[in-house]
Design a protein around this motif. Structure first.
Motif, mmCIF file in Angstrom:
data_model
loop_
_atom_site.group_PDB
_atom_site.id
_atom_site.type_symbol
_atom_site.label_atom_id
_atom_site.label_comp_id
_atom_site.label_asym_id
_atom_site.label_seq_id
_atom_site.Cartn_x
_atom_site.Cartn_y
_atom_site.Cartn_z
ATOM 1 N N ALA A 363 0.830 -1.204 0.000
ATOM 2 C CA ALA A 363 0.000 0.000 0.000
ATOM 3 C C ALA A 363 0.865 1.254 0.000
ATOM 4 O O ALA A 363 1.872 1.339 0.701
ATOM 5 N N GLY A 364 0.463 2.235 -0.815
ATOM 6 C CA GLY A 364 1.131 3.526 -0.819
ATOM 7 C C GLY A 364 2.480 3.557 -1.499
ATOM 8 O O GLY A 364 3.143 4.598 -1.511
ATOM 9 N N ALA A 365 2.909 2.450 -2.102
ATOM 10 C CA ALA A 365 4.204 2.434 -2.773
ATOM 11 C C ALA A 365 4.135 3.243 -4.065
ATOM 12 O O ALA A 365 3.071 3.396 -4.672
ATOM 13 N N ASN A 366 5.293 3.778 -4.472
ATOM 14 C CA ASN A 366 5.378 4.534 -5.725
ATOM 15 C C ASN A 366 6.407 3.861 -6.625
ATOM 16 O O ASN A 366 7.570 3.712 -6.252
ATOM 17 N N ILE A 367 5.947 3.462 -7.817
ATOM 18 C CA ILE A 367 6.831 2.791 -8.766
ATOM 19 C C ILE A 367 7.179 3.782 -9.864
ATOM 20 O O ILE A 367 6.317 4.218 -10.625
ATOM 21 N N GLY A 368 8.464 4.131 -9.971
ATOM 22 C CA GLY A 368 8.892 5.161 -10.909
ATOM 23 C C GLY A 368 8.844 4.708 -12.356
ATOM 24 O O GLY A 368 8.789 3.511 -12.668
ATOM 25 N N ALA A 369 8.867 5.666 -13.253
ATOM 26 C CA ALA A 369 8.790 5.393 -14.683
ATOM 27 C C ALA A 369 9.922 4.489 -15.138
ATOM 28 O O ALA A 369 11.069 4.644 -14.716
ATOM 29 N N GLY A 370 9.585 3.529 -15.983
ATOM 30 C CA GLY A 370 10.601 2.651 -16.552
ATOM 31 C C GLY A 370 11.049 1.527 -15.644
ATOM 32 O O GLY A 370 12.019 0.830 -15.954
ATOM 33 N N THR A 371 10.351 1.304 -14.534
ATOM 34 C CA THR A 371 10.720 0.213 -13.626
ATOM 35 C C THR A 371 10.291 -1.128 -14.211
ATOM 36 O O THR A 371 9.204 -1.267 -14.766
ATOM 37 N N ILE A 372 11.138 -2.123 -14.066
ATOM 38 C CA ILE A 372 10.841 -3.466 -14.539
ATOM 39 C C ILE A 372 11.117 -4.461 -13.425
ATOM 40 O O ILE A 372 12.182 -4.429 -12.799
ATOM 41 N N THR A 373 10.164 -5.350 -13.172
ATOM 42 C CA THR A 373 10.434 -6.507 -12.331
ATOM 43 C C THR A 373 10.918 -7.618 -13.259
ATOM 44 O O THR A 373 10.175 -8.118 -14.104
ATOM 45 N N CYS A 374 12.168 -7.990 -13.110
ATOM 46 C CA CYS A 374 12.779 -9.000 -13.985
ATOM 47 C C CYS A 374 12.443 -10.370 -13.413
ATOM 48 O O CYS A 374 13.195 -10.935 -12.612
ATOM 49 N N ASN A 375 11.286 -10.904 -13.819
ATOM 50 C CA ASN A 375 10.728 -12.068 -13.131
ATOM 51 C C ASN A 375 11.077 -13.400 -13.770
ATOM 52 O O ASN A 375 10.830 -14.449 -13.185
ATOM 53 N N TYR A 376 11.641 -13.403 -14.973
ATOM 54 C CA TYR A 376 11.833 -14.652 -15.706
ATOM 55 C C TYR A 376 13.305 -14.845 -16.020
ATOM 56 O O TYR A 376 13.955 -13.959 -16.589
ATOM 57 N N ASP A 377 13.856 -16.013 -15.651
ATOM 58 C CA ASP A 377 15.278 -16.279 -15.893
ATOM 59 C C ASP A 377 15.509 -17.173 -17.108
ATOM 60 O O ASP A 377 16.611 -17.658 -17.328
ATOM 61 N N GLY A 378 14.486 -17.376 -17.899
ATOM 62 C CA GLY A 378 14.590 -18.253 -19.052
ATOM 63 C C GLY A 378 14.046 -19.637 -18.796
ATOM 64 O O GLY A 378 13.772 -20.389 -19.741
ATOM 65 N N TYR A 379 13.848 -19.967 -17.506
ATOM 66 C CA TYR A 379 13.314 -21.277 -17.140
ATOM 67 C C TYR A 379 12.167 -21.175 -16.137
ATOM 68 O O TYR A 379 11.186 -21.899 -16.229
ATOM 69 N N PHE A 380 12.286 -20.276 -15.176
ATOM 70 C CA PHE A 380 11.300 -20.173 -14.102
ATOM 71 C C PHE A 380 10.923 -18.706 -13.861
ATOM 72 O O PHE A 380 11.706 -17.794 -14.133
ATOM 73 N N LYS A 381 9.709 -18.519 -13.324
ATOM 74 C CA LYS A 381 9.263 -17.196 -12.891
ATOM 75 C C LYS A 381 9.600 -17.025 -11.409
ATOM 76 O O LYS A 381 9.468 -17.961 -10.610
#
Length: 455
Positions: A363-381
């Protein structure tokens, strides 16, 4: 049970090749509003609580078996010798069944439950008709079979267009093909149907003529909406059916308190759920599985599928919410933000150019422009967790699995690969080098080379 405790069976004809669709996908599996047309029909029939459901298959039956699973029995018609022959193939699946049989068509998906109930009710009227036919009066009768009926709805004769005289073709009451028959009568009548006609086929409509010749009454009821019995045989007719469905859904949305700024540009899915005081701007598309609460604003050119928006949320323009996206109360997603399998906490914001996948944002978090969660390593999320009131600076890459603590700050341009503690500042940047005059010397050298080359 549907009428006076009489059980109901549904027989759906879907054995045709659908050649006019020019498709490898079975005709009745083509979607309208994101749902196969066959499923639209079965959903309406389900409201009558049928005891048995049988789908008559031929070409592409493997696709039907996969799509239906255990929801209906499959009876195979091979070869295809007409509609009467098709219904006969359901006899084994209906062995031991004693009740009413409703005959429907897989490419006629929008028959209303109330129409089905009316057919069954007419079958149980005092005059006990052997067969009840659903008729309709289209603006252009074209080549539909005709229902020649008395003023009280008793049928004198039914005739296919190709076998009709000019006088019979002048009749505007057409046969939809849908019928209701008691199981005790159906297969006895079908056994008497011949194929002495222009097509050499066994017509289902002939059971009406046979019953009439035997001195039994048959009846027609007429739908007040010819569109509900419109068949779909081509891509053009599929598009027309989609347009009709969307038009009605938009009207319903507005009647229930939704503002559509440009209704004709908004496309809903079959299961879209909308609260009151929702505003939807132009060119918004809903895929299946979207639930929108009250007081939500969806700005233009946004696409939603499998997403849940709580009250007070705003998204877009140009937002994309994919399956598993959940926006908590008062949160906001701005332009060119994509979410998948991610929860945006109450009052949190991701205003620009961001991808949030496999993430939980507090709650209340601010995610700045251009942010990426790098969730995939090529095999798993992998999962990213961002704490309450955290501030993620622009152009940050959060390499999952990673946890950002409450009230933490990630400086702009950081690539975060390790957890950040509560209240911590994380700055991950290469050292800046300063070389005074280097650029001027570079430009002078390059200009000199260019002159020498061109000279």
């Amino acid at each position: 049970m549907t009428f006076a405790s009489s059980p109901l069976a549904i027989v759906v004809l879907a054995a045709g090749k659908g050649t006019r669709m020019k498709s490898d996908l079975h005709k009745v599996l083509h979607p309208i509003a994101g749902r196969p047309m066959l499923d639209h029909l079965l959903a309406s029939a389900r409201e009558l609580a049928p005891e048995r459901q049988v789908v008559i298959a031929g070409h592409g039956r493997e696709q039907l078996e996969k799509a239906l699973g255990t929801r209906a029995a499959i009876a195979v018609q091979e070869p295809q010798l007409g509609t009467g022959h098709a219904v006969q193939q359901a006899q084994a699946a209906l062995a031991g069944f004693d009740g009413d049989v409703l005959i429907l068509y897989g490419d006629v998906p929008f028959v209303r439950p109330e129409t089905m109930r009316a057919m069954i009710a007419r079958l149980h009227a005092e005059d006990a008709p052997a067969v009840v036919v659903l008729g309709f009066e289209p603006a252009e009768p074209l080549q539909y079979g005709r229902v020649l009926a008395h003023d009280d709805g008793r049928i004198a004769m039914m005739v296919e267009y190709k076998d009709a005289t000019e006088e019979q073709r002048a009749c505007r009451l057409c046969n939809s093909g849908l019928m209701a028959v008691k199981s005790a009568d159906l297969f006895d009548l079908l056994a008497k149907v011949g194929n002495e006609n222009s097509q050499g086929e066994y017509y289902l409509v002939d059971i009406v003529n046979i019953a009439t010749l035997e001195g039994r009454a048959c009846a027609v009821i007429v739908t007040d909406d010819p569109d509900e019995v419109g068949g779909i045989n081509s891509r053009g007719e599929l598009a027309e059916a989609e347009a009709r469905w969307q038009h009605r859904r938009r009207a319903l949305a507005m009647a229930e308190g939704v503002t559509l700024v440009a209704p004709e540009t908004v496309y809903f899915a079959w299961d879209t759920q909308l609260g009151r005081d929702v505003t939807i701007e132009p060119n918004v598309v809903f895929g299946p599985g979207v639930t929108v609460a009250d007081d939500v604003t969806i700005h233009a050119f946004s696409h939603l599928e499998g997403a849940t928006l709580e009250s007070g949320v705003a998204i877009g323009p140009f937002a994309r919410l994919r399956p598993g996206a959940v926006l908590k109360r008062g949160s906001k997603v701005g332009n060119f933000v994509e979410m998948k399998q991610a929860v945006l906490g109450e009052g949190a914001k991701a205003n620009h150019l961001t991808y949030l996948g496999n993430a939980e944002i507090g709650a209340g978090a601010n995610i700045g422009a251009g942010t990426i969660t790098c969730n995939y390593d090529g095999y798993f999320k992998h999962r990213t967790v961002i704490g309450e009131r955290a501030f993620i600076g622009s152009n940050s890459a959060l390499v999952a699995p990673v946890r950002i603590g409450a009230d933490a700050i990630v400086a702009a341009g950081s690539a975060v690969t390790r957890d950040v503690a509560d209240g911590e500042l994380r700055l991950v940047r290469g050292e800046q080098l300063v070389k005074p005059g280097w650029a001027d010397r570079f430009h002078d050298a390059m200009k000199k080379k260019k002159v020498e080359k061109d000279g």
